[in-house]
Design a protein around this motif. Structure first.
Motif, PDB file in Angstrom:
ATOM      1  N   ILE A   1       1.170  -6.345  -6.836  1.00 39.41           N
ATOM      2  CA  ILE A   1       1.398  -8.044  -6.912  1.00 39.41           C
ATOM      3  C   ILE A   1      -0.240  -8.744  -7.149  1.00 39.41           C
ATOM      4  CG2 ILE A   1       2.412 -10.126  -5.632  1.00 39.41           C
ATOM      5  CD1 ILE A   1       4.223  -7.916  -6.300  1.00 39.41           C
ATOM      6  N   ALA A   2      -0.243  -8.819  -7.826  1.00 40.58           N
ATOM      7  CA  ALA A   2      -2.461  -9.263  -8.385  1.00 40.58           C
ATOM      8  C   ALA A   2      -1.880 -11.193  -7.609  1.00 40.58           C
ATOM      9  CB  ALA A   2      -2.640  -9.201  -9.455  1.00 40.58           C
ATOM     10  N   THR A   3      -3.622 -10.974  -6.517  1.00 43.47           N
ATOM     11  CA  THR A   3      -3.529 -11.787  -5.601  1.00 43.47           C
ATOM     12  C   THR A   3      -5.041 -12.000  -5.620  1.00 43.47           C
ATOM     13  OG1 THR A   3      -4.036 -10.379  -3.609  1.00 43.47           O
ATOM     14  CG2 THR A   3      -1.515 -11.181  -4.404  1.00 43.47           C
ATOM     15  N   PRO A   4      -5.817 -13.575  -5.743  1.00 45.22           N
ATOM     16  CA  PRO A   4      -6.831 -14.184  -5.358  1.00 45.22           C
ATOM     17  C   PRO A   4      -7.405 -13.212  -4.472  1.00 45.22           C
ATOM     18  CG  PRO A   4      -5.516 -15.963  -5.371  1.00 45.22           C
ATOM     19  CD  PRO A   4      -4.569 -14.629  -5.251  1.00 45.22           C
TER      20      PRO A   4
ATOM     21  N   ASP B   1      -3.620  -4.755   0.514  1.00 46.72           N
ATOM     22  CA  ASP B   1      -3.804  -6.371  -0.078  1.00 46.72           C
ATOM     23  C   ASP B   1      -5.570  -6.668   0.171  1.00 46.72           C
ATOM     24  OD1 ASP B   1      -5.035  -6.641   2.626  1.00 46.72           O
ATOM     25  OD2 ASP B   1      -2.918  -7.643   3.466  1.00 46.72           O
ATOM     26  N   ILE B   2      -5.556  -7.039  -0.132  1.00 48.45           N
ATOM     27  CA  ILE B   2      -7.449  -7.552  -0.518  1.00 48.45           C
ATOM     28  C   ILE B   2      -8.436  -8.125  -0.058  1.00 48.45           C
ATOM     29  CG2 ILE B   2      -7.568  -6.400  -3.080  1.00 48.45           C
ATOM     30  CD1 ILE B   2      -7.531  -9.225  -3.850  1.00 48.45           C
ATOM     31  N   VAL B   3      -7.598  -8.230   1.471  1.00 52.06           N
ATOM     32  CA  VAL B   3      -8.178  -9.213   2.651  1.00 52.06           C
ATOM     33  C   VAL B   3      -9.982  -8.402   3.744  1.00 52.06           C
ATOM     34  CG1 VAL B   3      -7.226 -10.156   4.738  1.00 52.06           C
ATOM     35  CG2 VAL B   3      -6.184 -10.717   2.879  1.00 52.06           C
ATOM     36  N   ARG B   4      -9.293  -7.744   3.705  1.00 47.65           N
ATOM     37  CA  ARG B   4     -10.464  -6.236   3.834  1.00 47.65           C
ATOM     38  C   ARG B   4     -11.493  -6.093   3.107  1.00 47.65           C
ATOM     39  NH1 ARG B   4      -6.406  -3.124   7.223  1.00 47.65           N
ATOM     40  NH2 ARG B   4      -6.229  -4.292   9.015  1.00 47.65           N
ATOM     41  N   SER B   5     -12.397  -5.639   3.594  1.00 47.00           N
ATOM     42  CA  SER B   5     -14.115  -4.956   3.186  1.00 47.00           C
ATOM     43  C   SER B   5     -13.269  -3.598   2.015  1.00 47.00           C
ATOM     44  CB  SER B   5     -14.692  -3.714   3.471  1.00 47.00           C
ATOM     45  OG  SER B   5     -14.795  -2.972   3.943  1.00 47.00           O
ATOM     46  N   THR B   6     -13.848  -3.029   0.888  1.00 49.73           N
ATOM     47  CA  THR B   6     -13.458  -2.595   0.003  1.00 49.73           C
ATOM     48  C   THR B   6     -13.014  -0.717   0.958  1.00 49.73           C
ATOM     49  OG1 THR B   6     -13.741  -2.876  -2.016  1.00 49.73           O
ATOM     50  CG2 THR B   6     -13.775  -1.081  -2.252  1.00 49.73           C
ATOM     51  N   HIS B   7     -14.078  -0.971   1.755  1.00 53.45           N
ATOM     52  CA  HIS B   7     -14.504   0.548   3.187  1.00 53.45           C
ATOM     53  C   HIS B   7     -13.285  -0.028   3.590  1.00 53.45           C
ATOM     54  CE1 HIS B   7     -15.954   3.346   5.289  1.00 53.45           C
ATOM     55  NE2 HIS B   7     -16.089   2.795   6.195  1.00 53.45           N
ATOM     56  N   ASP B   8     -12.844  -0.756   4.436  1.00 54.29           N
ATOM     57  CA  ASP B   8     -11.693  -0.965   5.628  1.00 54.29           C
ATOM     58  C   ASP B   8     -10.828  -0.304   4.869  1.00 54.29           C
ATOM     59  OD1 ASP B   8     -13.710  -1.105   7.721  1.00 54.29           O
ATOM     60  OD2 ASP B   8     -13.366  -3.572   7.700  1.00 54.29           O
TER      61      ASP B   8
ATOM     62  N   THR C   1      -5.837 -12.779   0.410  1.00 54.02           N
ATOM     63  CA  THR C   1      -4.794 -13.617  -0.057  1.00 54.02           C
ATOM     64  C   THR C   1      -3.965 -11.788   0.578  1.00 54.02           C
ATOM     65  OG1 THR C   1      -5.243 -14.587  -2.215  1.00 54.02           O
ATOM     66  CG2 THR C   1      -2.607 -13.993  -1.438  1.00 54.02           C
ATOM     67  N   ARG C   2      -3.529 -12.293   1.813  1.00 56.24           N
ATOM     68  CA  ARG C   2      -2.661 -11.154   2.278  1.00 56.24           C
ATOM     69  C   ARG C   2      -1.069 -11.593   1.633  1.00 56.24           C
ATOM     70  NH1 ARG C   2      -4.861 -10.052   7.452  1.00 56.24           N
ATOM     71  NH2 ARG C   2      -5.939 -11.161   8.290  1.00 56.24           N
ATOM     72  N   GLU C   3      -0.799  -9.988   0.652  1.00 54.08           N
ATOM     73  CA  GLU C   3       0.344 -10.211   0.417  1.00 54.08           C
ATOM     74  C   GLU C   3       0.725  -8.270   0.746  1.00 54.08           C
ATOM     75  OE1 GLU C   3       3.289  -9.616  -1.067  1.00 54.08           O
ATOM     76  OE2 GLU C   3       2.419 -11.739  -1.926  1.00 54.08           O
ATOM     77  N   PRO C   4       2.317  -9.089   1.829  1.00 53.26           N
ATOM     78  CA  PRO C   4       2.836  -7.793   2.247  1.00 53.26           C
ATOM     79  C   PRO C   4       3.337  -6.635   1.556  1.00 53.26           C
ATOM     80  CG  PRO C   4       3.356  -9.359   3.465  1.00 53.26           C
ATOM     81  CD  PRO C   4       2.568  -9.811   1.811  1.00 53.26           C
ATOM     82  N   LYS C   5       3.847  -6.855  -0.030  1.00 51.30           N
ATOM     83  CA  LYS C   5       4.153  -6.340  -1.076  1.00 51.30           C
ATOM     84  C   LYS C   5       2.851  -5.171  -1.248  1.00 51.30           C
ATOM     85  CE  LYS C   5       8.127  -8.808  -2.493  1.00 51.30           C
ATOM     86  NZ  LYS C   5       7.993  -9.811  -3.617  1.00 51.30           N
ATOM     87  N   ASN C   6       2.220  -5.631  -1.161  1.00 46.37           N
ATOM     88  CA  ASN C   6       0.600  -4.904  -2.061  1.00 46.37           C
ATOM     89  C   ASN C   6       0.286  -4.003  -0.440  1.00 46.37           C
ATOM     90  OD1 ASN C   6       0.044  -5.784  -4.493  1.00 46.37           O
ATOM     91  ND2 ASN C   6      -1.045  -6.928  -3.255  1.00 46.37           N
ATOM     92  N   ARG C   7       0.806  -3.613   0.372  1.00 48.68           N
ATOM     93  CA  ARG C   7       0.680  -2.863   2.206  1.00 48.68           C
ATOM     94  C   ARG C   7       1.844  -2.068   1.590  1.00 48.68           C
ATOM     95  NH1 ARG C   7       0.815  -7.943   5.965  1.00 48.68           N
ATOM     96  NH2 ARG C   7      -1.211  -8.605   4.819  1.00 48.68           N
ATOM     97  N   ARG C   8       1.423  -1.128   0.960  1.00 42.21           N
ATOM     98  CA  ARG C   8       2.801  -0.246   1.017  1.00 42.21           C
ATOM     99  C   ARG C   8       2.137   1.431   0.394  1.00 42.21           C
ATOM    100  NH1 ARG C   8       5.355  -1.920  -4.857  1.00 42.21           N
ATOM    101  NH2 ARG C   8       4.364  -1.237  -6.044  1.00 42.21           N
TER     102      ARG C   8
END
Length: 94
Positions: free
Chosen positions: A75-78, A30-37, A81-88
């Motif tokens: 799953i496109a998100t702003p 998901d895109i909650v963290r920085s790109t590096h993280d 945004t935490r999205e468990p389906k993107n953590r795979r």
């Protein structure tokens, strides 16, 4: 029955030697963290998957890793945004 990582013969039995495989791992986050993280998290996931496959007896010849982070989100998100389906992890074995 063929064990993981072994070639099958024409009668379906396991061959005498293990087969080395190439593994491709795509690990979106998901895109909650920085790109590096996110890339670090993706690498950690990919490494864990490769290790599990080795422990199961698959002889891994090469692992190709592709962190996706913000790119190609399942799953496109702003942002933030935490999205468990993107953590795979998506694994292809050849």
């Amino acid at each position: 029955m063929v064990k993981a990582g072994y070639a099958a013969t024409s009668d379906g039995s396991a061959a005498a030697r293990p087969v080395a495989v190439d593994i491709s791992v795509i690990a979106p986050t998901d895109i909650v963290r920085s790109t590096h993280d996110n890339e670090r998290v993706s690498l950690r996931r990919a490494t864990a998957i490769a290790q599990v496959l080795k422990e199961k007896g698959i002889k891994v010849r090469a692992v190709t890793f592709e962190p996706h982070g913000r790119r190609y989100l399942p799953i496109a998100t702003p942002d933030n945004t935490r999205e468990p389906k993107n953590r795979r992890v998506e694994v292809s074995i050849r």
